[in-house]
Design a protein around this motif. Sequence first.
Motif, PDB file in Angstrom:
ATOM      1  N   MET A 189      28.821  33.663  63.691  1.00 11.35           N
ATOM      2  CA  MET A 189      28.725  34.579  62.564  1.00 11.35           C
ATOM      3  C   MET A 189      29.170  33.834  61.321  1.00 11.35           C
ATOM      4  O   MET A 189      30.248  33.221  61.294  1.00 11.35           O
ATOM      5  N   ALA A 190      28.346  33.855  60.280  1.00  8.58           N
ATOM      6  CA  ALA A 190      28.664  33.148  59.045  1.00  8.58           C
ATOM      7  C   ALA A 190      29.833  33.821  58.339  1.00  8.58           C
ATOM      8  O   ALA A 190      30.035  35.039  58.420  1.00  8.58           O
ATOM      9  N   ALA A 191      30.618  33.011  57.642  1.00  9.69           N
ATOM     10  CA  ALA A 191      31.773  33.525  56.914  1.00  9.69           C
ATOM     11  C   ALA A 191      31.331  34.465  55.795  1.00  9.69           C
ATOM     12  O   ALA A 191      30.359  34.185  55.089  1.00  9.69           O
ATOM     13  N   PRO A 192      32.038  35.572  55.589  1.00  3.99           N
ATOM     14  CA  PRO A 192      31.692  36.481  54.493  1.00  3.99           C
ATOM     15  C   PRO A 192      32.203  35.949  53.154  1.00  3.99           C
ATOM     16  O   PRO A 192      33.124  35.137  53.099  1.00  3.99           O
ATOM     17  N   ILE A 193      31.601  36.415  52.082  1.00  4.97           N
ATOM     18  CA  ILE A 193      32.060  36.112  50.730  1.00  4.97           C
ATOM     19  C   ILE A 193      33.028  37.202  50.295  1.00  4.97           C
ATOM     20  O   ILE A 193      32.793  38.396  50.530  1.00  4.97           O
ATOM     21  N   GLY A 194      34.123  36.778  49.664  1.00  3.18           N
ATOM     22  CA  GLY A 194      35.137  37.744  49.257  1.00  3.18           C
ATOM     23  C   GLY A 194      34.981  38.200  47.824  1.00  3.18           C
ATOM     24  O   GLY A 194      33.871  38.253  47.276  1.00  3.18           O
ATOM     25  N   GLY A 195      36.119  38.515  47.194  1.00  6.74           N
ATOM     26  CA  GLY A 195      36.098  39.013  45.825  1.00  6.74           C
ATOM     27  C   GLY A 195      36.030  37.895  44.814  1.00  6.74           C
ATOM     28  O   GLY A 195      35.640  36.768  45.121  1.00  6.74           O
ATOM     29  N   LYS A 196      36.428  38.207  43.589  1.00 10.36           N
ATOM     30  CA  LYS A 196      36.367  37.264  42.482  1.00 10.36           C
ATOM     31  C   LYS A 196      37.759  36.729  42.151  1.00 10.36           C
ATOM     32  O   LYS A 196      38.768  37.445  42.252  1.00 10.36           O
ATOM     33  N   THR A 197      37.785  35.476  41.700  1.00 11.15           N
ATOM     34  CA  THR A 197      39.047  34.860  41.312  1.00 11.15           C
ATOM     35  C   THR A 197      38.827  33.969  40.105  1.00 11.15           C
ATOM     36  O   THR A 197      37.719  33.459  39.884  1.00 11.15           O
ATOM     37  N   LYS A 198      39.873  33.791  39.317  1.00 12.49           N
ATOM     38  CA  LYS A 198      39.841  32.918  38.150  1.00 12.49           C
ATOM     39  C   LYS A 198      40.527  31.598  38.490  1.00 12.49           C
ATOM     40  O   LYS A 198      41.596  31.562  39.101  1.00 12.49           O
ATOM     41  N   ALA A 199      39.904  30.494  38.050  1.00 13.95           N
ATOM     42  CA  ALA A 199      40.495  29.172  38.203  1.00 13.95           C
ATOM     43  C   ALA A 199      40.150  28.365  36.965  1.00 13.95           C
ATOM     44  O   ALA A 199      39.423  28.821  36.071  1.00 13.95           O
ATOM     45  N   GLY A 200      40.650  27.150  36.907  1.00 13.74           N
ATOM     46  CA  GLY A 200      40.409  26.325  35.739  1.00 13.74           C
ATOM     47  C   GLY A 200      41.356  26.661  34.605  1.00 13.74           C
ATOM     48  O   GLY A 200      42.470  27.142  34.833  1.00 13.74           O
ATOM     49  N   TYR A 201      40.921  26.443  33.353  1.00 12.60           N
ATOM     50  CA  TYR A 201      41.809  26.580  32.197  1.00 12.60           C
ATOM     51  C   TYR A 201      41.923  28.036  31.761  1.00 12.60           C
ATOM     52  O   TYR A 201      40.929  28.744  31.604  1.00 12.60           O
ATOM     53  N   ALA A 202      43.176  28.441  31.557  1.00 13.70           N
ATOM     54  CA  ALA A 202      43.428  29.838  31.203  1.00 13.70           C
ATOM     55  C   ALA A 202      43.257  30.099  29.712  1.00 13.70           C
ATOM     56  O   ALA A 202      43.049  31.245  29.303  1.00 13.70           O
ATOM     57  N   ASN A 203      43.324  29.051  28.870  1.00 12.51           N
ATOM     58  CA  ASN A 203      43.280  29.271  27.419  1.00 12.51           C
ATOM     59  C   ASN A 203      42.700  28.046  26.724  1.00 12.51           C
ATOM     60  O   ASN A 203      43.392  27.327  26.019  1.00 12.51           O
ATOM     61  N   ASN A 204      41.404  27.791  26.941  1.00  6.85           N
ATOM     62  CA  ASN A 204      40.736  26.670  26.286  1.00  6.85           C
ATOM     63  C   ASN A 204      39.324  27.100  25.906  1.00  6.85           C
ATOM     64  O   ASN A 204      38.441  27.229  26.773  1.00  6.85           O
ATOM     65  N   PRO A 205      39.072  27.317  24.631  1.00  2.89           N
ATOM     66  CA  PRO A 205      37.741  27.786  24.217  1.00  2.89           C
ATOM     67  C   PRO A 205      36.642  26.757  24.445  1.00  2.89           C
ATOM     68  O   PRO A 205      35.457  27.123  24.499  1.00  2.89           O
ATOM     69  N   PRO A 208      35.738  26.824  29.267  1.00  8.35           N
ATOM     70  CA  PRO A 208      36.091  28.164  29.751  1.00  8.35           C
ATOM     71  C   PRO A 208      36.583  28.147  31.197  1.00  8.35           C
ATOM     72  O   PRO A 208      36.307  27.222  31.966  1.00  8.35           O
ATOM     73  N   ALA A 209      37.308  29.182  31.554  1.00 11.75           N
ATOM     74  CA  ALA A 209      37.790  29.342  32.926  1.00 11.75           C
ATOM     75  C   ALA A 209      36.612  29.506  33.883  1.00 11.75           C
ATOM     76  O   ALA A 209      35.507  29.904  33.488  1.00 11.75           O
ATOM     77  N   LEU A 210      36.865  29.208  35.145  1.00  9.22           N
ATOM     78  CA  LEU A 210      35.854  29.330  36.184  1.00  9.22           C
ATOM     79  C   LEU A 210      35.961  30.696  36.849  1.00  9.22           C
ATOM     80  O   LEU A 210      37.058  31.134  37.219  1.00  9.22           O
ATOM     81  N   ASP A 211      34.838  31.381  36.975  1.00 11.14           N
ATOM     82  CA  ASP A 211      34.768  32.630  37.729  1.00 11.14           C
ATOM     83  C   ASP A 211      34.211  32.293  39.106  1.00 11.14           C
ATOM     84  O   ASP A 211      33.032  31.949  39.247  1.00 11.14           O
TER      85      ASP A 211
END
Length: 741
Positions: A189-205, A208-211
């Motif tokens: 059984m293939a692994a399920p995809i979960g929710g959303k998370t933020k990674a990368g830079y929190a404050n760099n215009p 941008p942060a990674l979704d």
Amino acid sequence: MKKNCLEKWHYGFAIIFIFLASISAQAQGYNSTTWKFSNATQFGFTVTDIDFADNNNVIAVGSDGGIAKSTDGGATWTYGAFSYTMPTGYLSKATFVDVHYVTPDVAYAVGTTTVSSGSAFGGGVMAKTTDGGTTWTMVSNPLYLNRRNINTCWFLNRDTGYIAGSWNTLDSIPKLYYTRNGGATWDSMAAPIGGKTKAGYANNPNVPALDLDITAKAKEIYRIEFLNSSTGYITGGTQSGGNYFQPVINVNAATCLAMTTYTVTSGGDASLVWKISNGTLTDYSVSKERLGLNGIYNTAPNCTYRYAQNGLHTNVFRALNIINDSTLLVISLNNNIVIKINTGKNDSTANINFPGVYEKGRYEVLNVTNPTPINNTNATGPSIPASNPALFQQPTQIRRAANGKLYAGINSPVISPVNKIMTSVDTGRTWVAERTLPLGRPYSNFGTIAIDIAPNGKFIAAGQGGVVSDSMPGSAAWQSTYNVVAPGGSYTQIEFADCGNGMAVGGSFITVTTDGGKTWIDKNRPDFAASFYNIGGFAYPSLSKAYFAVSSGIVYSSIDQATTLDPAYSNFNYQMRDVAAVGTDSVWAVGSASSSVPSTLRKPGIFRSFDGGLTWTEYSNFTAGTLAQQFTEVEFPSKNVGYAAGSRDTIWKTTDAGVTWFKLPLPTPGVTPQITYSDMVATDDNTVIITGNGFPRMVVFKTTDGGNTWTDITSNATTLRPESNIFGVMLRHLKDHEWWN
């Protein structure tokens, strides 16, 4: 030294001991006859899991291929070692980590041979019994073929079941494997995809942060359990398999602009939690967002600040208990974290980093010992609960009694060991430490990580060194028939003065037998342990004489089989590393320079006595300096001829009982890296076999002309286990069962 129990030695063969290699496994299958434990009893392999089929039939599994079976509820046990052939052709024993006893006849056990998943000489194993544990056979499976760890199994009936462990495909994502015919064939059984998370830079215009989606990439599955035939949970986390986190481009701290180099971010990491319901997998992995943490633990994050991870959401969950079909309790393998997860259809959590997005599940942290960060601040919050949070030590299981009380077995730490089991009567909100072993025994502080409860309520706890204890409902105390002498002994040498009298030594441990190893007597030295002294070597030439080389710089002698040890010689410029004796009067010791000696003055030492240790002479004609050799091995096949070896690829010889010494020709002159010799056997004045290591080299050399020439007899010893070290050699007489060591 030769130990003759029958008649004169004529011919023999060498056995090479390889670190971590299970070469004592003699044939594939389940061996319950060839070897038996004499200390501990009934068995001594460390138990990692235990499972009842009914009130009488119970199976325990653990280290060294160990499988034990009881038909009387754990009162008495039979046991054996399971060995199997790796896909590479290597014969090995598994460390079993999980067993599921499906019916009184059918059980499955899974494990691994190493902690390095994918190693050429490691990987997973699955064993099956159809006669209640009397015999076991290997079950082929997808993880075995690719040499990946198998960490857990669960069977709904004798044929339908699941296994899981390391990721097993190029995408580095683990799968849940299942069979419907007892392991004959497998699907996944293939692994399920979960929710959303933020990674990368929190404050760099500029960057941008990674979704990101929560995935199982690079994680391992560590536990599968079902509540019933339709509902179960799967847990795990990131522990091995390499760094597969999301790449993030570096930024210039002054300009906040992207550079051309990359790093990685683990800010989106999450502990693995899946639910299986009617054949469908749903992700409830514990992300920071689902715990209400945004990953910004800074009052004014600059443009290089990245979303941070913390210990709450990056743990491995191995211990779980299914409270009901929509409530799960998990405990982290480390960090003392207990989380309750609600998975009902109406249970959801607002994602703190994605306004308007709701994640599946509700998450409640019930126990944290270390303060956790508070969003958007440098401050940390209190521990949970604020007073006296529970201290767990690598729990792998949670069991629930009929009255709802929870039990989590834990390991006992090496330093200041204490036996305990954590219990909770309020579904994991508060925990109390209880004991699972009787007091006043040599094993009273052993850890009991494996636990199970029979249908009639009988509780069995097992763990370190094969300790087993049980308790019935309403019983005032735990009972155990387990017996061990010198618990925790880390032995490095064993020698017999005759067929009945022998000693095993190592570290601060001395354990003696007078009946050929059937029973043992504890003669350990707590004074050595308190001072961190180690017994490097010993000689046991007769019942009335034994010598011990100790790292304190002292050679001890004993006339009463180690009941008392008297200093025979002291030289605190050295650590005594080995000792040899011929008869009761002639004794030689070797040592390496103590760390208290300046490096420019350090040199090896050889010391001799011809009056049973009353007076000693040092051979001091060795060159001192930073390149000085360290001696670790000494052998005297006769009173006049002896050999000494250790580091820097050098072997020394004497032909005048140690009055003078000279270097022998190097077995492999000019070859690097240099060898450090680990063991040596001299069968007569001219025949010597010596083993050694110098990463990545492993060697076995032999001479039959007193060291003038050497033959490399390593052969395929290095291919048996190239990741390991050769650390010993023993000779066995082909005809008369005579042992050399």
